[in-house]
Design a protein around this motif. Structure first.
Motif, mmCIF file in Angstrom:
data_model
loop_
_atom_site.group_PDB
_atom_site.id
_atom_site.type_symbol
_atom_site.label_atom_id
_atom_site.label_comp_id
_atom_site.label_asym_id
_atom_site.label_seq_id
_atom_site.Cartn_x
_atom_site.Cartn_y
_atom_site.Cartn_z
ATOM 1 N N ASN A 67 1.106 -1.263 0.407
ATOM 2 C CA ASN A 67 -0.051 -0.133 -0.234
ATOM 3 C C ASN A 67 0.900 1.065 -0.337
ATOM 4 N N THR A 68 2.131 0.891 -0.440
ATOM 5 C CA THR A 68 3.090 2.280 -0.294
ATOM 6 C C THR A 68 3.134 2.625 -1.496
ATOM 7 N N SER A 69 3.333 3.919 -2.110
ATOM 8 C CA SER A 69 3.194 4.713 -2.730
ATOM 9 C C SER A 69 5.305 4.614 -3.256
ATOM 10 N N CYS A 70 4.619 4.661 -4.810
ATOM 11 C CA CYS A 70 6.532 5.319 -4.694
ATOM 12 C C CYS A 70 6.464 5.870 -6.563
ATOM 13 N N GLU A 71 7.803 6.626 -6.332
ATOM 14 C CA GLU A 71 8.628 7.316 -7.869
ATOM 15 C C GLU A 71 9.266 6.276 -8.072
ATOM 16 N N THR A 72 9.875 6.975 -9.212
ATOM 17 C CA THR A 72 10.571 6.195 -10.071
ATOM 18 C C THR A 72 11.161 7.133 -10.734
ATOM 19 N N THR A 73 12.820 7.546 -10.335
ATOM 20 C CA THR A 73 13.613 7.804 -11.157
ATOM 21 C C THR A 73 14.728 7.487 -11.943
ATOM 22 N N THR A 74 15.405 7.876 -12.513
ATOM 23 C CA THR A 74 16.550 7.202 -13.594
ATOM 24 C C THR A 74 18.031 8.138 -12.710
ATOM 25 N N HIS A 75 18.950 7.352 -12.181
ATOM 26 C CA HIS A 75 20.162 7.940 -12.120
ATOM 27 C C HIS A 75 21.303 7.579 -12.730
ATOM 28 N N ARG A 108 11.590 4.780 -5.712
ATOM 29 C CA ARG A 108 11.571 4.521 -3.642
ATOM 30 C C ARG A 108 10.099 5.193 -3.529
ATOM 31 N N PRO A 109 9.647 4.368 -2.222
ATOM 32 C CA PRO A 109 8.803 4.612 -1.240
ATOM 33 C C PRO A 109 8.236 6.020 -1.051
ATOM 34 N N THR A 110 7.169 6.232 -1.257
ATOM 35 C CA THR A 110 7.240 8.201 0.277
ATOM 36 C C THR A 110 7.100 7.293 0.913
ATOM 37 N N THR A 111 7.167 6.841 1.893
ATOM 38 C CA THR A 111 7.129 6.408 3.356
ATOM 39 C C THR A 111 8.689 6.527 3.636
ATOM 40 N N ASP A 112 9.568 5.807 5.061
ATOM 41 C CA ASP A 112 10.735 5.982 5.426
ATOM 42 C C ASP A 112 11.550 4.365 4.580
ATOM 43 N N ILE A 168 11.046 -8.456 -15.560
ATOM 44 C CA ILE A 168 11.332 -9.173 -13.941
ATOM 45 C C ILE A 168 11.483 -8.286 -13.192
ATOM 46 N N LEU A 169 12.906 -7.833 -13.860
ATOM 47 C CA LEU A 169 13.761 -6.583 -12.575
ATOM 48 C C LEU A 169 12.237 -5.723 -12.195
ATOM 49 N N ARG A 170 11.174 -4.878 -13.634
ATOM 50 C CA ARG A 170 10.256 -4.303 -13.065
ATOM 51 C C ARG A 170 9.287 -4.622 -11.793
ATOM 52 N N SER A 171 8.948 -6.364 -12.638
ATOM 53 C CA SER A 171 8.569 -5.925 -11.485
ATOM 54 C C SER A 171 7.760 -6.657 -10.588
ATOM 55 N N VAL A 172 10.110 -6.873 -10.319
ATOM 56 C CA VAL A 172 9.845 -7.350 -8.519
ATOM 57 C C VAL A 172 10.044 -5.931 -7.820
ATOM 58 N N ALA A 173 10.804 -5.363 -8.556
ATOM 59 C CA ALA A 173 11.084 -3.372 -8.274
ATOM 60 C C ALA A 173 9.574 -2.751 -7.472
ATOM 61 N N GLU A 174 8.301 -3.535 -8.849
ATOM 62 C CA GLU A 174 7.330 -2.498 -8.378
ATOM 63 C C GLU A 174 7.013 -3.386 -6.189
ATOM 64 N N ALA A 175 6.760 -4.153 -6.310
ATOM 65 C CA ALA A 175 6.292 -5.543 -5.949
ATOM 66 C C ALA A 175 7.087 -5.216 -4.510
ATOM 67 N N LEU A 176 8.678 -4.597 -4.639
ATOM 68 C CA LEU A 176 9.441 -4.564 -2.995
ATOM 69 C C LEU A 176 8.975 -2.829 -2.827
ATOM 70 N N CYS A 177 8.899 -1.839 -3.754
ATOM 71 C CA CYS A 177 8.555 -0.454 -3.710
ATOM 72 C C CYS A 177 7.596 -0.288 -2.551
ATOM 73 N N ALA A 178 6.415 -1.283 -3.392
ATOM 74 C CA ALA A 178 5.035 -1.341 -2.394
ATOM 75 C C ALA A 178 5.244 -1.495 -1.226
ATOM 76 N N GLN A 179 6.500 -2.386 -1.092
ATOM 77 C CA GLN A 179 6.386 -2.952 0.674
ATOM 78 C C GLN A 179 7.647 -2.129 1.435
ATOM 79 N N GLY A 180 8.136 -0.143 0.382
ATOM 80 C CA GLY A 180 8.843 0.411 1.644
ATOM 81 C C GLY A 180 10.173 -0.292 1.819
ATOM 82 N N VAL A 181 10.848 -0.674 -0.124
ATOM 83 C CA VAL A 181 11.878 -0.458 -0.004
ATOM 84 C C VAL A 181 12.835 0.383 -1.086
ATOM 85 N N VAL A 182 13.648 0.515 -1.009
ATOM 86 C CA VAL A 182 13.649 1.020 -2.429
ATOM 87 C C VAL A 182 14.673 0.842 -2.877
#
Length: 224
Positions: A7-15, A26-30, A49-63
């Motif tokens: 349930n955590t919102s995420c923002e994705t940017t290019t580095h 990056r999650p919008t929470t800590d 596969i990377l996008r899907s895993v990233a989305e699922a992990l970021c939703a759990q609060g992980v960068v």
């Protein structure tokens, strides 16, 4: 401890700098930790596969940082060369250094899909302090049809907790072969098997990303 509902919102940017090119979610929470993921031999940081895993992990609060390996930065298509594998590992090391400070006091997990995961596992075998955990999706245990050519020499030097996500019909490793190989790792391990899928893990049709995120949260990001 299973992962909490996403349930955590995420923002994705290019580095992008001289050594690292990544899409960073990056999650919008800590943040609860950071995961650095490398792509397979034929892919790039935009792999499904990377996008899907990233989305699922970021939703759990992980960068999550999805990186392009150095060989992919040099050319947009084509497989990696064995002669430049060390440079690809150096790229993974650089990415870990770049994003470690975003862990928010939590652990840093490194890994990737197929070739990217193999290089990440070799990097942590060379330097156990590189990361706190290892995440491998579709580890390429051997070339298809060549079970005698095992890629296991470095596994006894992997000394951090490891999650391996494996498709039950993956031609790069049978379930039994993978289980035997994992026994070589002198650290806690968990295999997550996705039924009736091959090397690509079909994240668009199977709950691959959700099961991967659950294993990461339960096994690699927990704290006593």
């Amino acid at each position: 401890m299973a992962a909490e509902p996403a349930n955590t919102s995420c923002e994705t940017t290019t580095h992008e700098d001289e050594t690292v090119l990544a899409e960073v979610s990056r999650p919008t929470t800590d943040p609860r930790g950071v995961v650095v993921l490398a792509h397979g031999a034929g892919g790039n940081r935009h792999a499904v596969i990377l996008r899907s895993v990233a989305e699922a992990l970021c939703a759990q609060g992980v960068v999550v940082a999805r990186i392009d390996l150095p060989y992919r930065r040099r050319r947009p298509k084509g497989p990696p060369s064995p002669s430049t594998a060390a440079a690809d590992r150096a790229g993974i090391v650089a990415a870990c250094a770049t994003f470690r400070d975003e862990a928010g006091g939590g652990p840093l997990i490194v890994g990737g899909h197929s070739y990217g995961g193999r290089q990440a596992s070799m990097a942590v075998a060379e330097d156990p302090e590189l990361a706190d955990g290892l995440l491998l999706t579709s580890y390429p245990l051997h070339p298809p049809g060549k079970p005698d050519r095992l890629r296991t020499e470095h596994l006894p030097s992997v000394r951090i907790p490891t999650v391996i996500v494996h498709g039950s019909t993956d031609p790069f490793a049978t379930t039994a072969e993978l289980a035997d190989a994992v026994e070589l790792i002198p650290a806690p391990t968990r295999i997550v098997e996705i039924d009736k899928v091959g090397h690509n893990l079909n994240p668009d049709r199977k709950p691959t990303a959700e099961l991967t995120a659950e294993a990461v949260m339960d096994f690699l990001l927990v704290r006593p």
